[in-house]
Write a protein that holds these residues in place. Structure first.
Motif, PDB file in Angstrom:
ATOM      1  N   GLY A 172       0.798  -1.221   0.000  1.00  0.00           N
ATOM      2  CA  GLY A 172       0.000   0.000   0.000  1.00  0.00           C
ATOM      3  C   GLY A 172       0.829   1.269   0.000  1.00  0.00           C
ATOM      4  O   GLY A 172       1.996   1.292  -0.406  1.00  0.00           O
ATOM      5  N   ASN A 173       0.218   2.341   0.489  1.00  0.00           N
ATOM      6  CA  ASN A 173       0.811   3.672   0.488  1.00  0.00           C
ATOM      7  C   ASN A 173       1.411   3.963   1.857  1.00  0.00           C
ATOM      8  O   ASN A 173       0.736   3.821   2.873  1.00  0.00           O
ATOM      9  N   ALA A 174       2.661   4.382   1.897  1.00  0.00           N
ATOM     10  CA  ALA A 174       3.324   4.665   3.175  1.00  0.00           C
ATOM     11  C   ALA A 174       2.850   5.975   3.803  1.00  0.00           C
ATOM     12  O   ALA A 174       3.242   6.289   4.935  1.00  0.00           O
ATOM     13  N   GLN A 175       2.066   6.743   3.060  1.00  0.00           N
ATOM     14  CA  GLN A 175       1.422   7.953   3.574  1.00  0.00           C
ATOM     15  C   GLN A 175       2.420   8.948   4.166  1.00  0.00           C
ATOM     16  O   GLN A 175       3.315   9.411   3.492  1.00  0.00           O
ATOM     17  N   HIS A 176       2.242   9.288   5.448  1.00  0.00           N
ATOM     18  CA  HIS A 176       3.087  10.296   6.098  1.00  0.00           C
ATOM     19  C   HIS A 176       4.045   9.640   7.101  1.00  0.00           C
ATOM     20  O   HIS A 176       3.980   8.429   7.344  1.00  0.00           O
ATOM     21  N   THR A 177       4.920  10.432   7.685  1.00  0.00           N
ATOM     22  CA  THR A 177       5.924   9.878   8.591  1.00  0.00           C
ATOM     23  C   THR A 177       5.314   9.264   9.848  1.00  0.00           C
ATOM     24  O   THR A 177       5.917   8.375  10.456  1.00  0.00           O
ATOM     25  N   GLY A 178       4.122   9.716  10.236  1.00  0.00           N
ATOM     26  CA  GLY A 178       3.447   9.102  11.383  1.00  0.00           C
ATOM     27  C   GLY A 178       3.129   7.648  11.103  1.00  0.00           C
ATOM     28  O   GLY A 178       3.312   6.769  11.957  1.00  0.00           O
ATOM     29  N   THR A 179       2.667   7.372   9.891  1.00  0.00           N
ATOM     30  CA  THR A 179       2.426   5.988   9.464  1.00  0.00           C
ATOM     31  C   THR A 179       3.741   5.216   9.446  1.00  0.00           C
ATOM     32  O   THR A 179       3.796   4.053   9.850  1.00  0.00           O
ATOM     33  N   GLY A 180       4.797   5.870   8.995  1.00  0.00           N
ATOM     34  CA  GLY A 180       6.098   5.226   8.942  1.00  0.00           C
ATOM     35  C   GLY A 180       6.589   4.794  10.314  1.00  0.00           C
ATOM     36  O   GLY A 180       7.079   3.675  10.490  1.00  0.00           O
ATOM     37  N   VAL A 181       6.461   5.677  11.295  1.00  0.00           N
ATOM     38  CA  VAL A 181       6.882   5.346  12.659  1.00  0.00           C
ATOM     39  C   VAL A 181       6.133   4.115  13.164  1.00  0.00           C
ATOM     40  O   VAL A 181       6.714   3.229  13.794  1.00  0.00           O
ATOM     41  N   ASN A 182       4.843   4.043  12.877  1.00  0.00           N
ATOM     42  CA  ASN A 182       4.007   2.953  13.379  1.00  0.00           C
ATOM     43  C   ASN A 182       4.194   1.632  12.631  1.00  0.00           C
ATOM     44  O   ASN A 182       4.018   0.560  13.213  1.00  0.00           O
ATOM     45  N   LYS A 183       4.564   1.705  11.346  1.00  0.00           N
ATOM     46  CA  LYS A 183       4.549   0.494  10.528  1.00  0.00           C
ATOM     47  C   LYS A 183       5.897   0.043   9.989  1.00  0.00           C
ATOM     48  O   LYS A 183       5.987  -1.008   9.353  1.00  0.00           O
ATOM     49  N   ILE A 184       6.947   0.805  10.251  1.00  0.00           N
ATOM     50  CA  ILE A 184       8.226   0.490   9.610  1.00  0.00           C
ATOM     51  C   ILE A 184       8.716  -0.914   9.955  1.00  0.00           C
ATOM     52  O   ILE A 184       9.203  -1.647   9.080  1.00  0.00           O
ATOM     53  N   GLU A 185       8.564  -1.327  11.194  1.00  0.00           N
ATOM     54  CA  GLU A 185       9.030  -2.661  11.584  1.00  0.00           C
ATOM     55  C   GLU A 185       8.204  -3.756  10.910  1.00  0.00           C
ATOM     56  O   GLU A 185       8.732  -4.802  10.517  1.00  0.00           O
ATOM     57  N   GLU A 186       6.912  -3.499  10.766  1.00  0.00           N
ATOM     58  CA  GLU A 186       6.038  -4.455  10.064  1.00  0.00           C
ATOM     59  C   GLU A 186       6.456  -4.589   8.604  1.00  0.00           C
ATOM     60  O   GLU A 186       6.512  -5.699   8.065  1.00  0.00           O
ATOM     61  N   TRP A 187       6.786  -3.482   7.962  1.00  0.00           N
ATOM     62  CA  TRP A 187       7.181  -3.513   6.558  1.00  0.00           C
ATOM     63  C   TRP A 187       8.518  -4.218   6.359  1.00  0.00           C
ATOM     64  O   TRP A 187       8.727  -4.875   5.341  1.00  0.00           O
ATOM     65  N   LEU A 188       9.405  -4.080   7.322  1.00  0.00           N
ATOM     66  CA  LEU A 188      10.703  -4.754   7.207  1.00  0.00           C
ATOM     67  C   LEU A 188      10.537  -6.267   7.304  1.00  0.00           C
ATOM     68  O   LEU A 188      11.223  -7.014   6.614  1.00  0.00           O
ATOM     69  N   GLY A 189       9.608  -6.710   8.162  1.00  0.00           N
ATOM     70  CA  GLY A 189       9.376  -8.136   8.325  1.00  0.00           C
ATOM     71  C   GLY A 189      10.637  -8.859   8.758  1.00  0.00           C
ATOM     72  O   GLY A 189      11.492  -8.304   9.458  1.00  0.00           O
ATOM     73  N   ASP A 190      10.779 -10.100   8.301  1.00  0.00           N
ATOM     74  CA  ASP A 190      11.957 -10.888   8.660  1.00  0.00           C
ATOM     75  C   ASP A 190      12.887 -11.092   7.459  1.00  0.00           C
ATOM     76  O   ASP A 190      13.732 -11.983   7.454  1.00  0.00           O
ATOM     77  N   GLN A 191      12.725 -10.263   6.438  1.00  0.00           N
ATOM     78  CA  GLN A 191      13.566 -10.355   5.244  1.00  0.00           C
ATOM     79  C   GLN A 191      14.958  -9.769   5.500  1.00  0.00           C
ATOM     80  O   GLN A 191      15.120  -8.834   6.286  1.00  0.00           O
ATOM     81  N   ASP A 192      15.949 -10.337   4.824  1.00  0.00           N
ATOM     82  CA  ASP A 192      17.296  -9.777   4.863  1.00  0.00           C
ATOM     83  C   ASP A 192      17.458  -8.837   3.672  1.00  0.00           C
ATOM     84  O   ASP A 192      17.901  -9.234   2.592  1.00  0.00           O
ATOM     85  N   TRP A 193      17.081  -7.580   3.873  1.00  0.00           N
ATOM     86  CA  TRP A 193      17.149  -6.598   2.798  1.00  0.00           C
ATOM     87  C   TRP A 193      18.589  -6.147   2.596  1.00  0.00           C
ATOM     88  O   TRP A 193      19.342  -5.969   3.554  1.00  0.00           O
TER      89      TRP A 193
END
Length: 218
Positions: free
Chosen positions: A58-79
């Protein structure tokens, strides 16, 4: 018989090597708003032989969304590389009574995040990224805002990019400053003087700008 065994062993080793090479293709995560959603397919195509390219759901929207969801988006992948951007949602003014898409209203509305709050959120996001991944981090500057955009002021991306640059310098993060290029591309391939988005050709050109920067990191 021994020769046949050696041949089979060699073939097996070659197949294993090829499989390993295929698996070792670098993984790139792009995190961002609708602009990044628009150019990501072109980046994927441009780098198809060199990297696996993903976008956050989806859309990362604003930095407030980023603070709340960044760990979820990273998941367990080795980026290997994480490219991220915020800004257009942060500097947008909205009013609940506005009939414009997204309730945008730069006359009567309230801004999502003032520039100092945007900077603080970016700082928090970078700290979370560094705590949760060893990936190479790249920040992409906020893109151009045309004059007739209903909820955003032309000069604000420049202001927000200045504070973002300071945060990235503080954390030694590379910046892909695409503002001027996005302005030129928008004037030729934007959706209009009241829209921050781009035509397909515009996203393709933005995708090339992003690709060229990423290629240097691979």
């Amino acid at each position: 018989m021994k020769s046949l065994f050696n041949l089979l062993l060699l073939v097996s080793l070659l197949l294993t090597t090829l499989a390993t090479c295929k698996k070792s293709k670098p993984k790139i995560l792009i995190i961002g708003d609708s602009i990044s959603i628009g150019y990501t397919p072109f980046v994927k195509e441009n780098l198809i032989e060199r990297a696996e390219v993903y976008h956050n759901p989806g859309n990362a929207q604003h930095t407030g969304t980023g603070v709340n969801k960044i760990e979820e988006w990273l998941g367990d992948q080795d980026w290997d590389i994480i490219q991220f951007n915020w800004g257009l949602w942060d500097l947008c003014y909205r009013h609940p009574d506005s009939k414009v898409q997204g309730n945008r209203d730069k006359v009567n509305g309230a801004i999502t995040y003032q520039v100092e709050d945007y900077a603080a959120n970016l700082d928090s996001i970078v700290i979370l990224l560094k705590q949760n991944t060893e990936a190479k981090l790249i920040f992409v500057s906020t893109t151009y805002v045309p004059a007739e955009e209903a909820g955003r002021f032309v000069e604000d991306p420049i202001r927000y990019n200045i504070v973002a640059e300071k945060i990235m310098e503080k954390h030694s993060i590379d910046i892909n400053d695409i503002y001027e290029e996005s302005k030129n591309i928008h004037q030729a391939f934007g959706k209009g003087p009241d829209d921050v988005h781009y035509s397909k050709a515009g996203y393709e050109k933005l995708g090339l700008v992003i690709t060229q920067f990423l290629e240097k990191q691979l």
